[in-house]
Design a protein around this motif. Structure first.
Motif, PDB file in Angstrom:
ATOM      1  N   ASN A   3       0.861  -1.102   0.156  1.00 38.28           N
ATOM      2  CA  ASN A   3      -0.100  -0.061   0.065  1.00 38.28           C
ATOM      3  C   ASN A   3       0.745   1.078   0.224  1.00 38.28           C
ATOM      4  O   ASN A   3       0.533   2.371  -0.721  1.00 38.28           O
ATOM      5  CB  ASN A   3      -0.853  -0.057   1.156  1.00 38.28           C
ATOM      6  CG  ASN A   3      -2.068  -0.909   1.219  1.00 38.28           C
ATOM      7  OD1 ASN A   3      -2.197  -1.530   0.062  1.00 38.28           O
ATOM      8  ND2 ASN A   3      -2.826  -1.241   2.173  1.00 38.28           N
ATOM      9  N   SER A   4       1.975   1.065   0.691  1.00 35.26           N
ATOM     10  CA  SER A   4       2.845   2.474   0.772  1.00 35.26           C
ATOM     11  C   SER A   4       3.436   2.821  -0.521  1.00 35.26           C
ATOM     12  O   SER A   4       4.061   3.863  -0.565  1.00 35.26           O
ATOM     13  CB  SER A   4       3.956   2.217   1.848  1.00 35.26           C
ATOM     14  OG  SER A   4       4.817   0.873   1.354  1.00 35.26           O
ATOM     15  N   ASP A   5       3.451   1.939  -1.724  1.00 31.29           N
ATOM     16  CA  ASP A   5       3.887   2.392  -3.009  1.00 31.29           C
ATOM     17  C   ASP A   5       2.713   2.612  -3.715  1.00 31.29           C
ATOM     18  O   ASP A   5       3.173   2.895  -4.955  1.00 31.29           O
ATOM     19  CB  ASP A   5       4.670   1.034  -3.404  1.00 31.29           C
ATOM     20  CG  ASP A   5       6.061   0.667  -2.730  1.00 31.29           C
ATOM     21  OD1 ASP A   5       6.485   1.767  -2.246  1.00 31.29           O
ATOM     22  OD2 ASP A   5       6.327  -0.352  -2.858  1.00 31.29           O
ATOM     23  N   ARG A   6       1.617   2.609  -3.288  1.00 29.98           N
ATOM     24  CA  ARG A   6       0.513   2.842  -4.069  1.00 29.98           C
ATOM     25  C   ARG A   6      -0.013   4.426  -3.765  1.00 29.98           C
ATOM     26  O   ARG A   6       0.045   5.006  -2.797  1.00 29.98           O
ATOM     27  CB  ARG A   6      -0.626   2.142  -3.883  1.00 29.98           C
ATOM     28  CG  ARG A   6      -0.474   0.677  -4.257  1.00 29.98           C
ATOM     29  CD  ARG A   6      -1.486  -0.566  -3.985  1.00 29.98           C
ATOM     30  NE  ARG A   6      -2.532  -0.430  -4.445  1.00 29.98           N
ATOM     31  CZ  ARG A   6      -3.557  -1.242  -4.322  1.00 29.98           C
ATOM     32  NH1 ARG A   6      -3.579  -1.988  -3.318  1.00 29.98           N
ATOM     33  NH2 ARG A   6      -4.887  -0.989  -5.055  1.00 29.98           N
ATOM     34  N   VAL A   7      -0.456   5.087  -5.117  1.00 26.70           N
ATOM     35  CA  VAL A   7      -1.124   6.464  -4.858  1.00 26.70           C
ATOM     36  C   VAL A   7      -2.340   6.782  -5.533  1.00 26.70           C
ATOM     37  O   VAL A   7      -2.567   6.417  -6.676  1.00 26.70           O
ATOM     38  CB  VAL A   7      -0.091   7.443  -5.731  1.00 26.70           C
ATOM     39  CG1 VAL A   7      -0.558   8.769  -5.409  1.00 26.70           C
ATOM     40  CG2 VAL A   7       1.554   7.271  -5.287  1.00 26.70           C
ATOM     41  N   LYS A  28      -4.968   3.003   5.854  1.00 22.34           N
ATOM     42  CA  LYS A  28      -4.426   1.836   5.543  1.00 22.34           C
ATOM     43  C   LYS A  28      -2.900   1.821   4.898  1.00 22.34           C
ATOM     44  O   LYS A  28      -2.298   0.855   4.328  1.00 22.34           O
ATOM     45  CB  LYS A  28      -5.282   1.167   4.414  1.00 22.34           C
ATOM     46  CG  LYS A  28      -6.291   0.540   4.972  1.00 22.34           C
ATOM     47  CD  LYS A  28      -7.659  -0.011   3.864  1.00 22.34           C
ATOM     48  CE  LYS A  28      -8.422  -0.752   4.424  1.00 22.34           C
ATOM     49  NZ  LYS A  28      -8.244  -2.087   4.989  1.00 22.34           N
ATOM     50  N   GLY A  29      -2.434   3.015   4.783  1.00 21.51           N
ATOM     51  CA  GLY A  29      -0.858   3.053   4.391  1.00 21.51           C
ATOM     52  C   GLY A  29      -0.774   3.619   2.900  1.00 21.51           C
ATOM     53  O   GLY A  29       0.304   3.767   2.384  1.00 21.51           O
ATOM     54  N   THR A 214     -11.173  -1.043   1.493  1.00 19.29           N
ATOM     55  CA  THR A 214     -10.805  -2.376   1.391  1.00 19.29           C
ATOM     56  C   THR A 214     -11.056  -3.073  -0.027  1.00 19.29           C
ATOM     57  O   THR A 214     -10.268  -3.703  -0.334  1.00 19.29           O
ATOM     58  CB  THR A 214     -11.865  -3.260   2.149  1.00 19.29           C
ATOM     59  OG1 THR A 214     -11.588  -2.919   3.487  1.00 19.29           O
ATOM     60  CG2 THR A 214     -11.526  -4.585   2.286  1.00 19.29           C
ATOM     61  N   LEU A 215     -12.057  -2.371  -1.109  1.00 18.32           N
ATOM     62  CA  LEU A 215     -12.035  -2.892  -2.130  1.00 18.32           C
ATOM     63  C   LEU A 215     -10.888  -2.586  -2.948  1.00 18.32           C
ATOM     64  O   LEU A 215     -10.311  -3.220  -3.636  1.00 18.32           O
ATOM     65  CB  LEU A 215     -13.309  -2.149  -2.947  1.00 18.32           C
ATOM     66  CG  LEU A 215     -13.517  -2.396  -4.391  1.00 18.32           C
ATOM     67  CD1 LEU A 215     -13.513  -3.634  -4.742  1.00 18.32           C
ATOM     68  CD2 LEU A 215     -14.763  -1.530  -4.804  1.00 18.32           C
ATOM     69  N   VAL A 216     -10.344  -1.260  -2.906  1.00 22.55           N
ATOM     70  CA  VAL A 216      -9.215  -0.830  -3.566  1.00 22.55           C
ATOM     71  C   VAL A 216      -7.888  -1.675  -3.156  1.00 22.55           C
ATOM     72  O   VAL A 216      -7.079  -1.995  -4.131  1.00 22.55           O
ATOM     73  CB  VAL A 216      -8.893   0.846  -3.261  1.00 22.55           C
ATOM     74  CG1 VAL A 216      -7.633   1.394  -3.835  1.00 22.55           C
ATOM     75  CG2 VAL A 216     -10.109   1.408  -3.852  1.00 22.55           C
ATOM     76  N   GLU A 217      -7.970  -1.940  -1.985  1.00 25.74           N
ATOM     77  CA  GLU A 217      -6.715  -2.575  -1.631  1.00 25.74           C
ATOM     78  C   GLU A 217      -6.661  -4.149  -1.986  1.00 25.74           C
ATOM     79  O   GLU A 217      -5.473  -4.543  -2.316  1.00 25.74           O
ATOM     80  CB  GLU A 217      -6.485  -2.836   0.090  1.00 25.74           C
ATOM     81  CG  GLU A 217      -5.623  -3.417   0.693  1.00 25.74           C
ATOM     82  CD  GLU A 217      -5.814  -3.319   2.162  1.00 25.74           C
ATOM     83  OE1 GLU A 217      -4.617  -3.212   3.094  1.00 25.74           O
ATOM     84  OE2 GLU A 217      -6.823  -3.664   2.711  1.00 25.74           O
TER      85      GLU A 217
END
Length: 243
Positions: A3-7, A28-29, A214-217
């Motif tokens: 998640n930390s690499d996602r924008v 969620k980071g 949650t869906l995006v993750e």
């Protein structure tokens, strides 16, 4: 990809629905970017999100409702964040009750359509190319159920505008059946409010935000419509992880 690499670009992220989604994504980071014409709304959003996640929120003043404005906003965004991996679109407004059609003007109808449909189309056209060809990317539309029925007398133009947005989302799913990007829709058939403005049957925007985050993750569904009719539906989605 952690998640930390996602924008995530949250279109409409400064609104009631959007702010709950932005907060949940940050918690969620994810890194999150929000574009708004109103800097004061962006400032309120910055003060609303968790203090520990504020550094992962990028806010940009811009107008995604016109083709020229959306393109300018996209260039400004990419200059700051470098890339976009996910997009959540909750543009428009949740309520309109201007009166029955015979009391309205063409200008009134045009404003409703512009706010609900045109901004959704223009922003999709500008930003979808950033994510469309990557199966690790997502584009999620948040829509309302007002397009399927007249909610009460005087809300007819809201029904027309919301119906056009629902139709546009359907067109995208059917025109682009093979697109690698995870293309989904969360259709909310009830009210959404902040905790201090809740009414019976309404969704807390924080709970909705957690479900959408949650869906995006998870990225495990595409070309799907998730319908939420009441808080119990949202609870089921969260607890049973149907998203």
């Amino acid at each position: 990809m952690p998640n930390s690499d996602r924008v995530v670009l949250a279109l409409g992220g400064a609104g009631t629905v959007g702010s709950g989604i932005v907060k949940a994504l940050l918690d969620k980071g994810f890194k999150v970017a929000v574009i708004s014409r109103d800097n004061s709304r962006l400032e309120r959003l910055r003060s609303f999100v968790s203090a520990t996640t504020k550094d992962n929120l990028t806010t940009i003043v811009g107008n995604v409702g016109s083709e020229e404005g959306a393109e300018q906003a996209k260039q400004a965004l990419l200059k700051v964040v470098g890339k976009v991996t996910d997009i959540v679109s909750s543009l428009g407004f949740s309520w309109w009750q201007g009166g029955p059609p015979h009391t309205q003007s063409l200008k009134d109808l045009h404003w409703v359509i512009e706010t609900l449909l045109f901004s959704t189309f223009v922003s999709w056209k500008a930003f979808f190319p950033l994510v469309r060809d990557d199966s690790n990317c997502t584009y999620t539309f948040i829509t309302g159920g007002a397009g399927e029925k007249l909610l009460m007398p005087g809300t007819g133009f809201l029904t027309v505008g919301a119906a056009s947005t629902l139709a546009f989302c359907q067109v995208l799913r059917e025109e682009y059946p093979e697109v690698p990007c995870k293309l989904n829709q969360v259709k909310i058939d009830t009210g959404v409010a902040t905790p201090d403005r809740m009414a019976p049957g309404y969704l807390n925007h924080l709970d909705l935000g957690e479900a959408v985050a949650t869906l995006v993750e998870r990225r495990n569904t595409s070309h799907t419509v998730f319908t939420v009719n009441c808080p119990a539906d949202l609870k089921t989605v969260l607890l049973e992880r149907n998203l």
